[in-house]
Design a protein around this motif. Structure first.
Motif, PDB file in Angstrom:
ATOM      1  N   ALA A   2      -5.101   1.581   9.953  1.00 13.74           N
ATOM      2  CA  ALA A   2      -3.638   1.627   9.974  1.00 13.74           C
ATOM      3  C   ALA A   2      -3.034   0.236  10.176  1.00 13.74           C
ATOM      4  N   GLN A   3      -1.796   0.084   9.716  1.00  6.68           N
ATOM      5  CA  GLN A   3      -1.030  -1.115  10.030  1.00  6.68           C
ATOM      6  C   GLN A   3      -0.737  -1.109  11.523  1.00  6.68           C
ATOM      7  N   ILE A   4      -0.937  -2.235  12.184  1.00  6.03           N
ATOM      8  CA  ILE A   4      -0.648  -2.352  13.608  1.00  6.03           C
ATOM      9  C   ILE A   4       0.802  -2.783  13.785  1.00  6.03           C
ATOM     10  N   LEU A   5       1.572  -1.952  14.451  1.00  4.53           N
ATOM     11  CA  LEU A   5       2.975  -2.264  14.727  1.00  4.53           C
ATOM     12  C   LEU A   5       3.031  -3.001  16.064  1.00  4.53           C
ATOM     13  N   SER A   6       2.910  -4.309  16.002  1.00  8.34           N
ATOM     14  CA  SER A   6       2.827  -5.129  17.213  1.00  8.34           C
ATOM     15  C   SER A   6       4.168  -5.184  17.942  1.00  8.34           C
ATOM     16  N   ARG A 216      -5.273  13.099  19.546  1.00  7.43           N
ATOM     17  CA  ARG A 216      -6.595  12.776  19.019  1.00  7.43           C
ATOM     18  C   ARG A 216      -6.602  12.957  17.504  1.00  7.43           C
ATOM     19  N   ALA A 217      -7.751  12.803  16.903  1.00  8.13           N
ATOM     20  CA  ALA A 217      -7.852  12.861  15.439  1.00  8.13           C
ATOM     21  C   ALA A 217      -7.328  14.183  14.889  1.00  8.13           C
ATOM     22  N   GLU A 218      -7.538  15.267  15.611  1.00  6.69           N
ATOM     23  CA  GLU A 218      -7.118  16.578  15.105  1.00  6.69           C
ATOM     24  C   GLU A 218      -5.600  16.778  15.150  1.00  6.69           C
ATOM     25  N   HIS A 219      -4.890  15.849  15.772  1.00  5.03           N
ATOM     26  CA  HIS A 219      -3.434  15.970  15.870  1.00  5.03           C
ATOM     27  C   HIS A 219      -2.694  15.238  14.753  1.00  5.03           C
ATOM     28  N   VAL A 220      -3.406  14.488  13.926  1.00  9.15           N
ATOM     29  CA  VAL A 220      -2.731  13.629  12.949  1.00  9.15           C
ATOM     30  C   VAL A 220      -3.268  13.858  11.539  1.00  9.15           C
ATOM     31  N   ARG A 221      -2.548  13.274  10.578  1.00  6.22           N
ATOM     32  CA  ARG A 221      -2.952  13.338   9.176  1.00  6.22           C
ATOM     33  C   ARG A 221      -2.654  11.990   8.519  1.00  6.22           C
ATOM     34  N   GLU A 222      -3.139  11.820   7.335  1.00  2.00           N
ATOM     35  CA  GLU A 222      -2.881  10.593   6.594  1.00  2.00           C
ATOM     36  C   GLU A 222      -1.383  10.443   6.307  1.00  2.00           C
ATOM     37  N   GLY A 223      -0.931   9.210   6.302  1.00  4.75           N
ATOM     38  CA  GLY A 223       0.453   8.922   5.946  1.00  4.75           C
ATOM     39  C   GLY A 223       1.424   8.908   7.107  1.00  4.75           C
ATOM     40  N   GLN A 224       0.979   9.302   8.291  1.00  3.16           N
ATOM     41  CA  GLN A 224       1.889   9.341   9.439  1.00  3.16           C
ATOM     42  C   GLN A 224       2.046   7.970  10.095  1.00  3.16           C
ATOM     43  N   ILE A 225       3.144   7.840  10.831  1.00  2.00           N
ATOM     44  CA  ILE A 225       3.385   6.688  11.704  1.00  2.00           C
ATOM     45  C   ILE A 225       3.302   7.195  13.133  1.00  2.00           C
ATOM     46  N   VAL A 226       2.526   6.517  13.972  1.00  6.80           N
ATOM     47  CA  VAL A 226       2.313   6.957  15.343  1.00  6.80           C
ATOM     48  C   VAL A 226       2.795   5.885  16.314  1.00  6.80           C
ATOM     49  N   ILE A 227       3.677   6.287  17.223  1.00  2.89           N
ATOM     50  CA  ILE A 227       4.189   5.403  18.270  1.00  2.89           C
ATOM     51  C   ILE A 227       3.656   5.907  19.608  1.00  2.89           C
ATOM     52  N   ASP A 228       2.901   5.062  20.289  1.00  2.00           N
ATOM     53  CA  ASP A 228       2.273   5.442  21.562  1.00  2.00           C
ATOM     54  C   ASP A 228       3.045   4.814  22.712  1.00  2.00           C
ATOM     55  N   VAL A 252      -4.129   7.428  10.267  1.00  2.00           N
ATOM     56  CA  VAL A 252      -2.689   7.298  10.008  1.00  2.00           C
ATOM     57  C   VAL A 252      -2.368   5.987   9.287  1.00  2.00           C
ATOM     58  N   SER A 253      -1.107   5.868   8.856  1.00  2.00           N
ATOM     59  CA  SER A 253      -0.683   4.678   8.111  1.00  2.00           C
ATOM     60  C   SER A 253      -0.319   3.505   9.012  1.00  2.00           C
ATOM     61  N   ALA A 254       0.276   3.803  10.177  1.00  2.00           N
ATOM     62  CA  ALA A 254       0.714   2.739  11.075  1.00  2.00           C
ATOM     63  C   ALA A 254       0.696   3.258  12.508  1.00  2.00           C
ATOM     64  N   ILE A 255       0.447   2.344  13.459  1.00  2.00           N
ATOM     65  CA  ILE A 255       0.321   2.757  14.859  1.00  2.00           C
ATOM     66  C   ILE A 255       0.643   1.583  15.780  1.00  2.00           C
ATOM     67  N   THR A 256       1.233   1.890  16.939  1.00  2.00           N
ATOM     68  CA  THR A 256       1.440   0.861  17.954  1.00  2.00           C
ATOM     69  C   THR A 256       0.222   0.810  18.872  1.00  2.00           C
ATOM     70  N   PRO A 257      -0.218  -0.389  19.273  1.00  2.00           N
ATOM     71  CA  PRO A 257      -1.351  -0.497  20.191  1.00  2.00           C
ATOM     72  C   PRO A 257      -0.900  -0.374  21.635  1.00  2.00           C
TER      73      PRO A 257
END
Length: 278
Positions: A2-6, A216-228, A252-257
């Motif tokens: 995924a793209q890292i949303l820094s 976890r992995a079972e909560h997501v799908r391809e193409g999503q953006i996840v903000i933690d 996912v497509s993008a995620i915050t670390p």
């Protein structure tokens, strides 16, 4: 991957903009200033204070601290707040929370003048979020989420957004702020039945549950953006979010670390409030 949303990139941009505005204020003879009111000397408070001080220096904001002992009586804390409210040289107030248990936290928070309530903690500020009155300021962590999405050009209008978390300081105000941006928002929590079914429907998934591995992995799908939004510590003492980063970032497509995501932006947002209404 995924793209890292820094968040660091977003925080730097916000701080640079704040610095430009505080330079203008200083040039006009009205330097931006922050008053921290701290009761006691908890390690977490002192670490937070160091972080705010560093960011304030970068943003061109003068910082002063009114430090009271842990056993300070309520009237002493109230006096410190009132003094900062009425001091024309103080642009914003940050009361470190939680307060010691012998103090009436809600009462003391609501003594802060709404136009100096940088953390968006007063009832008036919360009302501003829910009713759009423009009074006070939104809580900094929800605003940090919105700023991250905006910085990376992620349009929320018409999007399905799922928030996992319903706290009054993050989940609930964040839902209102996203609705104001014309998103369709679903609020879930750790007691939601069949959580993966709900979270997989989201275009944008935001976790603010406050528990490691909520997502976890079972909560997501391809193409999503996840903000933690979560800040937790595992058994080894390592800071982790709510999301299983290694597993989820492969899908996912993008995620915050975490660290380096939403938390990095929160202080920058708080300090930006000093000059946002001036």
């Amino acid at each position: 991957m995924a793209q890292i949303l820094s968040g660091k990139e977003v925080a730097a941009a916000i701080t640079e903009n704040t610095r430009r505005r505080t330079d203008i204020m200083r040039g006009a003879g009205q330097p931006a200033s922050l008053r921290i009111i701290r009761v006691g000397e908890k390690k977490s408070d002192l670490a937070y204070e160091r972080g705010v001080r560093k960011r304030a220096e970068e943003a061109g904001i003068d910082l002063s601290v009114d430090a009271l002992p842990t056993d300070a009586p309520e009237n002493s804390v109230a006096e410190a707040i009132t003094k900062a409210n009425t001091d024309p040289t103080v642009c914003g107030i940050l009361l470190f929370l939680p307060l010691p248990k012998h103090l009436n936290e809600k009462k003391l928070i609501n003594l802060i003048a709404p136009d100096k309530d940088l953390d968006g903690a007063t009832d008036t500020s919360m009302l501003g979020v829910y009713k759009g009155t423009g009074e006070g300021f939104p809580p900094c962590t929800p605003e940090a989420v919105v700023r991250i999405l905006d910085h990376y050009g992620i349009d929320i209008c018409g999007k399905d957004i799922v928030i996992v978390g319903r706290s009054p300081v993050v989940g609930k105000p964040l839902a209102q702020m996203l609705i104001a941006g014309n998103a369709t928002v679903t609020t879930c929590h750790t007691k939601t039945v069949n959580l993966p079914e709900k979270t997989k429907r989201a275009d944008i998934l935001i976790s603010a549950a406050g528990h490691p591995n909520t997502i976890r992995a079972e909560h997501v799908r391809e193409g999503q953006i996840v903000i933690d939004v979560g800040i937790n510590f595992n058994d080894e003492g390592k800071m982790v979010g709510d999301v299983d980063y290694e597993a989820v970032s492969r899908i996912v497509s993008a995620i915050t670390p975490v660290p380096g995501g939403v938390g990095s932006v929160t202080n920058a947002v708080l300090l930006s409030h000093i000059c946002s209404k001036r």
